[in-house]
Design a protein around this motif. Sequence first.
Motif, PDB file in Angstrom:
ATOM      1  N   LEU A  33       0.989  -2.770  -5.451  1.00 36.23           N
ATOM      2  CA  LEU A  33       2.183  -2.263  -4.766  1.00 36.23           C
ATOM      3  C   LEU A  33       2.683  -3.407  -3.882  1.00 36.23           C
ATOM      4  O   LEU A  33       1.896  -3.970  -3.119  1.00 36.23           O
ATOM      5  CB  LEU A  33       1.817  -1.052  -3.909  1.00 36.23           C
ATOM      6  N   VAL A  49       6.112  -5.052  -1.535  1.00 33.28           N
ATOM      7  CA  VAL A  49       7.456  -5.019  -0.946  1.00 33.28           C
ATOM      8  C   VAL A  49       7.707  -6.409  -0.355  1.00 33.28           C
ATOM      9  O   VAL A  49       6.814  -6.982   0.296  1.00 33.28           O
ATOM     10  CB  VAL A  49       7.570  -3.922   0.136  1.00 33.28           C
ATOM     11  N   ARG A  60       7.904  -2.272   6.233  1.00 30.00           N
ATOM     12  CA  ARG A  60       7.971  -1.356   7.392  1.00 30.00           C
ATOM     13  C   ARG A  60       9.308  -0.625   7.494  1.00 30.00           C
ATOM     14  O   ARG A  60       9.786  -0.337   8.576  1.00 30.00           O
ATOM     15  CB  ARG A  60       7.690  -2.105   8.697  1.00 30.00           C
ATOM     16  N   GLY A 101       9.771   1.901   5.014  1.00 30.45           N
ATOM     17  CA  GLY A 101       9.530   3.080   4.190  1.00 30.45           C
ATOM     18  C   GLY A 101       9.639   2.859   2.689  1.00 30.45           C
ATOM     19  O   GLY A 101       9.476   3.792   1.911  1.00 30.45           O
ATOM     20  N   GLY A 152       7.649   1.131   0.629  1.00 31.02           N
ATOM     21  CA  GLY A 152       6.360   1.295  -0.055  1.00 31.02           C
ATOM     22  C   GLY A 152       6.065   2.761  -0.317  1.00 31.02           C
ATOM     23  O   GLY A 152       5.687   3.151  -1.423  1.00 31.02           O
ATOM     24  N   LEU A 153       6.292   3.575   0.699  1.00 37.26           N
ATOM     25  CA  LEU A 153       6.033   5.014   0.551  1.00 37.26           C
ATOM     26  C   LEU A 153       7.015   5.641  -0.450  1.00 37.26           C
ATOM     27  O   LEU A 153       6.618   6.468  -1.286  1.00 37.26           O
ATOM     28  CB  LEU A 153       6.137   5.697   1.918  1.00 37.26           C
ATOM     29  N   TYR A 202      -3.333   3.064   5.001  1.00 37.68           N
ATOM     30  CA  TYR A 202      -1.999   3.184   4.414  1.00 37.68           C
ATOM     31  C   TYR A 202      -1.894   4.285   3.354  1.00 37.68           C
ATOM     32  O   TYR A 202      -1.044   5.172   3.452  1.00 37.68           O
ATOM     33  CB  TYR A 202      -1.585   1.836   3.817  1.00 37.68           C
TER      34      TYR A 202
HETATM   35  C1  COA Z   1       1.558  -2.588   1.595  1.00 40.29           C
HETATM   36  C2  COA Z   1       3.062  -2.662   1.441  1.00 40.29           C
HETATM   37  C3  COA Z   1       3.444  -2.434  -0.009  1.00 40.29           C
HETATM   38  C4  COA Z   1       3.698  -1.580   2.324  1.00 40.29           C
HETATM   39  O1  COA Z   1       5.092  -1.593   2.107  1.00 40.29           O
HETATM   40  P1  COA Z   1       6.116  -1.081   3.226  1.00 40.29           P
HETATM   41  O2  COA Z   1       7.432  -0.872   2.558  1.00 40.29           O
HETATM   42  O3  COA Z   1       6.067  -1.967   4.394  1.00 40.29           O
HETATM   43  O4  COA Z   1       5.454   0.301   3.596  1.00 40.29           O
HETATM   44  P2  COA Z   1       6.025   1.505   4.409  1.00 40.29           P
HETATM   45  O5  COA Z   1       7.262   1.070   5.149  1.00 40.29           O
HETATM   46  O6  COA Z   1       6.108   2.653   3.498  1.00 40.29           O
HETATM   47  O7  COA Z   1       4.842   1.766   5.408  1.00 40.29           O
HETATM   48  C5  COA Z   1       4.674   0.941   6.529  1.00 40.29           C
HETATM   49  C6  COA Z   1       3.200   0.807   6.821  1.00 40.29           C
HETATM   50  O8  COA Z   1       2.609  -0.157   5.957  1.00 40.29           O
HETATM   51  C7  COA Z   1       1.733  -0.990   6.722  1.00 40.29           C
HETATM   52  N1  COA Z   1       2.309  -2.333   6.714  1.00 40.29           N
HETATM   53  C8  COA Z   1       3.493  -2.700   6.212  1.00 40.29           C
HETATM   54  N2  COA Z   1       3.667  -4.007   6.339  1.00 40.29           N
HETATM   55  C9  COA Z   1       2.579  -4.494   6.940  1.00 40.29           C
HETATM   56  C10 COA Z   1       2.171  -5.770   7.339  1.00 40.29           C
HETATM   57  N3  COA Z   1       2.926  -6.867   7.136  1.00 40.29           N
HETATM   58  N4  COA Z   1       0.960  -5.905   7.923  1.00 40.29           N
HETATM   59  C11 COA Z   1       0.184  -4.818   8.145  1.00 40.29           C
HETATM   60  N5  COA Z   1       0.526  -3.569   7.800  1.00 40.29           N
HETATM   61  C12 COA Z   1       1.696  -3.405   7.194  1.00 40.29           C
HETATM   62  C13 COA Z   1       1.665  -0.417   8.090  1.00 40.29           C
HETATM   63  O9  COA Z   1       0.599   0.508   8.086  1.00 40.29           O
HETATM   64  C14 COA Z   1       2.986   0.284   8.216  1.00 40.29           C
HETATM   65  O10 COA Z   1       2.921   1.382   9.063  1.00 40.29           O
HETATM   66  P3  COA Z   1       3.488   1.269  10.553  1.00 40.29           P
HETATM   67  O11 COA Z   1       4.858   0.663  10.437  1.00 40.29           O
HETATM   68  O12 COA Z   1       3.488   2.712  10.982  1.00 40.29           O
HETATM   69  O13 COA Z   1       2.515   0.411  11.252  1.00 40.29           O
HETATM   70  C15 COA Z   1       3.608  -4.024   1.900  1.00 40.29           C
HETATM   71  O14 COA Z   1       3.181  -4.246   3.220  1.00 40.29           O
HETATM   72  C16 COA Z   1       3.159  -5.195   1.046  1.00 40.29           C
HETATM   73  O15 COA Z   1       3.794  -5.517   0.043  1.00 40.29           O
HETATM   74  N6  COA Z   1       2.074  -5.863   1.489  1.00 40.29           N
HETATM   75  C17 COA Z   1       1.587  -7.043   0.806  1.00 40.29           C
HETATM   76  C18 COA Z   1       0.930  -6.687  -0.488  1.00 40.29           C
HETATM   77  C19 COA Z   1      -0.166  -5.664  -0.301  1.00 40.29           C
HETATM   78  O16 COA Z   1      -1.048  -5.838   0.526  1.00 40.29           O
HETATM   79  N7  COA Z   1      -0.101  -4.616  -1.126  1.00 40.29           N
HETATM   80  C20 COA Z   1      -1.010  -3.502  -1.070  1.00 40.29           C
HETATM   81  C21 COA Z   1      -2.329  -3.823  -1.625  1.00 40.29           C
HETATM   82  S1  COA Z   1      -3.509  -2.631  -1.109  1.00 40.29           S
END
Ligand code: COA
Length: 163
Positions: free
Chosen positions: A77, A79, A85, A87, A89-90, A116
Motif C-alpha cells: 500500500l 501513497v 495523512r 485519508g 491510504g484508508l 495503522y
Molecule cells: C502507510 C501509508 C500508505 C498511509 O497512507 P496515508 O494516505 O498517509 O494514510 P491515511 O491518511 O489513511 O492515514 C494516516 C495515518 O497513517 C500513518 N502515517 C501516514 N504517513 C505516515 C508517515 N509518513 N509516518 C508515519 N506514519 C504515517 C499515521 O498513522 C497516520 O495517522 P495520523 O495522521 O492519525 O497520525 C503511507 O504512509 C505510505 O505510503 N507509507 C510508505 C509506504 C508504507 O510504509 N506502506 C505500508 C507498508 S505496511
Amino acid sequence: MIRAAAPGDFPAIRAIIRHAFGRADEANLVEALREDGDMLYEFVAQEGIGLLGHIAFSRLPIERPAGRVEAAALAPLSVLPAFQRQGLGLALMEASLAQCRALGCKAVLVLGRPSYYPRAGFRADLAEPLEAPFSGPSFMALEMEPGVLKAGGRVRYAKAFGV
Ligand SMILES: CC(C)(COP(=O)(O)OP(=O)(O)OC[C@H]1O[C@@H](n2cnc3c(N)ncnc32)[C@H](O)[C@@H]1OP(=O)(O)O)[C@@H](O)C(=O)NCCC(=O)NCCS
C-alpha cells in the motif's frame, strides 16, 4: 477518485511505490506478482490526471485438509509522501476491500504497522490460528466471513514474496 488500475498506469504505479518506500523492492514485487499471474487486483487513487496512491492484492490460498479457503494478501500500500495523512491510504483500503468481498474472497492478510491497519478492521488475533511465515502484532487479518480463520490452515504466499 479511487478506481481499478489499468496497464497504462503501471509506470506511474512504479514511481508511486518507489517514492513511498524510498526503494525499488516493493515495486519489483508488484511487477513480479503481475508476471506470475498471482495478482488479484490493484486500485489507484487519482486526482486530475495524476496518480497519488496504489494498493495491490495477490492470491493467498489457505490450505486445510478439508479444502482450500480463498484469501488475499494486501501488499503493498503506497501513497506519495506529499499526499500522506489525508485519508488516501484508508480510502484505498476501503474501496479495494469492498471489491475483495464482491469477488468472494473470505479473508485478507497483511504484514504492516500495527497502529495503522486496525483502522480498516485488521486484527492480529484473527491471524494467530494460521500456519504462516509471519506472526506477531504486525501480521494481521480481516475476515470477510466472520470466524473463517478460526479453523487455521497453511497460508501459501505467492512465489514473488520469496517466503
Ligand atoms: C502507510 C501509508 C500508505 C498511509 O497512507 P496515508 O494516505 O498517509 O494514510 P491515511 O491518511 O489513511 O492515514 C494516516 C495515518 O497513517 C500513518 N502515517 C501516514 N504517513 C505516515 C508517515 N509518513 N509516518 C508515519 N506514519 C504515517 C499515521 O498513522 C497516520 O495517522 P495520523 O495522521 O492519525 O497520525 C503511507 O504512509 C505510505 O505510503 N507509507 C510508505 C509506504 C508504507 O510504509 N506502506 C505500508 C507498508 S505496511
